[in-house]
Structures are given as C-alpha cells and as structure tokens.
Design a protein around this motif. Structure first.
Motif, PDB file in Angstrom:
ATOM      1  N   MET A 247       0.835  -1.202   0.000  1.00 46.82           N
ATOM      2  CA  MET A 247       0.000   0.000   0.000  1.00 46.82           C
ATOM      3  C   MET A 247       0.870   1.251   0.000  1.00 46.82           C
ATOM      4  SD  MET A 247      -3.143  -0.968  -0.179  1.00 46.82           S
ATOM      5  CE  MET A 247      -2.583  -2.260  -1.282  1.00 46.82           C
ATOM      6  N   LEU A 248       0.598   2.129  -0.958  1.00 44.55           N
ATOM      7  CA  LEU A 248       1.395   3.327  -1.201  1.00 44.55           C
ATOM      8  C   LEU A 248       0.654   4.584  -0.746  1.00 44.55           C
ATOM      9  CD1 LEU A 248       2.539   2.430  -4.824  1.00 44.55           C
ATOM     10  CD2 LEU A 248       3.785   2.041  -2.680  1.00 44.55           C
ATOM     11  N   PRO A 249       1.376   5.682  -0.536  1.00 46.27           N
ATOM     12  CA  PRO A 249       0.711   6.937  -0.157  1.00 46.27           C
ATOM     13  C   PRO A 249      -0.362   7.381  -1.160  1.00 46.27           C
ATOM     14  CG  PRO A 249       3.065   7.120   0.222  1.00 46.27           C
ATOM     15  CD  PRO A 249       2.836   5.797  -0.507  1.00 46.27           C
ATOM     16  N   SER A 250      -0.188   7.040  -2.419  1.00 46.58           N
ATOM     17  CA  SER A 250      -1.181   7.425  -3.436  1.00 46.58           C
ATOM     18  C   SER A 250      -2.521   6.706  -3.274  1.00 46.58           C
ATOM     19  CB  SER A 250      -0.633   7.160  -4.842  1.00 46.58           C
ATOM     20  OG  SER A 250      -0.352   5.781  -5.013  1.00 46.58           O
ATOM     21  N   HIS A 251      -2.578   5.699  -2.405  1.00 47.22           N
ATOM     22  CA  HIS A 251      -3.813   4.937  -2.176  1.00 47.22           C
ATOM     23  C   HIS A 251      -4.610   5.449  -0.971  1.00 47.22           C
ATOM     24  CE1 HIS A 251      -1.260   1.477  -3.999  1.00 47.22           C
ATOM     25  NE2 HIS A 251      -1.905   2.112  -4.964  1.00 47.22           N
ATOM     26  N   THR A 252      -4.185   6.565  -0.370  1.00 46.32           N
ATOM     27  CA  THR A 252      -4.816   7.004   0.882  1.00 46.32           C
ATOM     28  C   THR A 252      -6.027   7.901   0.667  1.00 46.32           C
ATOM     29  OG1 THR A 252      -3.324   8.915   1.063  1.00 46.32           O
ATOM     30  CG2 THR A 252      -2.662   6.887   2.201  1.00 46.32           C
TER      31      THR A 252
ATOM     32  N   ILE B  50      -5.648   3.802   3.955  1.00 36.43           N
ATOM     33  CA  ILE B  50      -5.888   3.350   2.585  1.00 36.43           C
ATOM     34  C   ILE B  50      -7.376   3.490   2.266  1.00 36.43           C
ATOM     35  CG2 ILE B  50      -5.721   1.405   0.977  1.00 36.43           C
ATOM     36  CD1 ILE B  50      -3.010   2.744   1.869  1.00 36.43           C
TER      37      ILE B  50
ATOM     38  N   GLU C 202      -2.896   0.627   6.658  1.00 39.44           N
ATOM     39  CA  GLU C 202      -1.930   1.720   6.700  1.00 39.44           C
ATOM     40  C   GLU C 202      -1.024   1.706   5.468  1.00 39.44           C
ATOM     41  OE1 GLU C 202      -2.111   3.813   9.289  1.00 39.44           O
ATOM     42  OE2 GLU C 202      -3.563   2.589  10.397  1.00 39.44           O
ATOM     43  N   VAL C 203      -0.478   2.868   5.144  1.00 35.38           N
ATOM     44  CA  VAL C 203       0.546   2.976   4.111  1.00 35.38           C
ATOM     45  C   VAL C 203       1.730   2.105   4.534  1.00 35.38           C
ATOM     46  CG1 VAL C 203       2.235   4.527   3.047  1.00 35.38           C
ATOM     47  CG2 VAL C 203      -0.129   5.281   3.368  1.00 35.38           C
TER      48      VAL C 203
END
Length: 181
Positions: free
Chosen positions: A19-24, A30, A70-71
């Motif tokens: 899970m990446l920051p762009s998925h938040t 997330i 979580e990221v």
C-alpha cells in the motif's frame, strides 16, 4: 454433454500489493474504494478462472471494513468460489494486511461478490459445478446459498410495501416518522 465439476482450489487466486501513499484517503488510511477495486479484480480473476469465460460483477454483498489499512502494509487478498448456480458464482474474498516490519497480520475485510459468466456475445453461460472437499467448503457453499435465498425474499418490495404494517418496528429506532398518508 457431461457436466464438468472442479475442486475449489483449482480456481483460487491470491494477490498481494504494497500500500502506497497514493492509495490514501483524507485521513491518511488506505481508501476503501481502492480496496474495493482490488477486490473486484480478484473476484473477476477467480470467477473467470473457474468458468473459463469473461465474467461480470452482478452484486457485492456484505462489505464490512473491520480494520483500517496503513501505508506501507502488504495487503493480501484470497479469493475462492464459494457457490455456483447455473451461470453465476459467489466468490468469497478475505483481505489481510501485514505490517512488513513486525510480521503482524490483521483481518481487514471479508466480502462476497456474485459474478456471472458471459460468452463472446454477452450471453450468460453455464459454469462448472463444484467438488466440495472439506467441512469449510461445505459450510461456505451452504452459507452462500442461504444468503442468496434471503436476498431474493426482498421483504420490503416497493410494489407491496404498506407503511402501517411496519410502523411498530420504527418505534424501536432513533427516528421520528412525520409521514402522513
């Protein structure tokens, strides 16, 4: 023509994604919509693998976000065919997130996607049956069958709904009924 049956494990699919920051979402967790998109993809993969046909999502049942993701966590989704009808399948999906530093895993979501197999012209096609090899597979099949049966009953259909028959139920809830006939 002889009917084909498959073991559940023949169609199982597992995917993992970091899970990446762009998925938040706006709270830094997330985004649930992103997780739903991944779930739809794995449901499609599992149903298509079972039916050997293109499949479409007919419905999604019971999406409960139990724990936030979580990221930096590794999300793993596992999909299995829990039930088959004539042209449809119920795909059970389990979502787990793992803290890659500690190895601690948490169950974040379980959901059920009803998928329908289609031919090249978009017509529904029959799907293979299931061979149930375990107590868990039998329980999941019967639970899915029960859920489908309950959903078909549609207690509150618009065409036959009479408010007066149900007002007593609303007295137990935090609502004010201002409806006048």
């Amino acid at each position: 023509m002889e009917k084909i049956h498959k073991h559940v494990e023949e169609s199982q699919v597992t995917i993992s994604e970091l899970m990446l920051p762009s998925h938040t979402n706006f709270s830094g967790k997330i985004h649930g919509g992103y997780i739903l998109s991944l779930m739809d993809q794995i449901a499609f993969a599992c149903a298509s693998k079972h039916s050997k046909n293109y499949c479409v999502t007919a419905s999604v049942d019971t999406v409960n976000f139990l724990k936030s993701i979580e990221v930096g966590e590794l999300v793993t989704m596992k999909a299995s065919v829990n039930y088959v009808g004539k042209t449809s399948m119920v795909i059970g999906i389990r979502v787990e997130a793992e803290n890659i530093h500690t190895g601690v895993k948490k169950h974040c979501n379980s959901s059920y996607f009803t998928m329908v197999a289609k031919d090249d012209d978009g017509n529904n096609v029959e799907v293979p049956g299931l061979i149930l090899d375990s107590k868990t597979e039998i329980r999941r099949f019967l639970k899915s069958e029960h859920r489908l049966k309950v959903n078909k009953q549609q207690k509150y259909q618009e065409s036959s709904f009479e408010v007066a028959e149900h007002l007593h139920v609303l007295k137990e809830h935090n609502v004010i009924v201002s409806y006048k006939k």
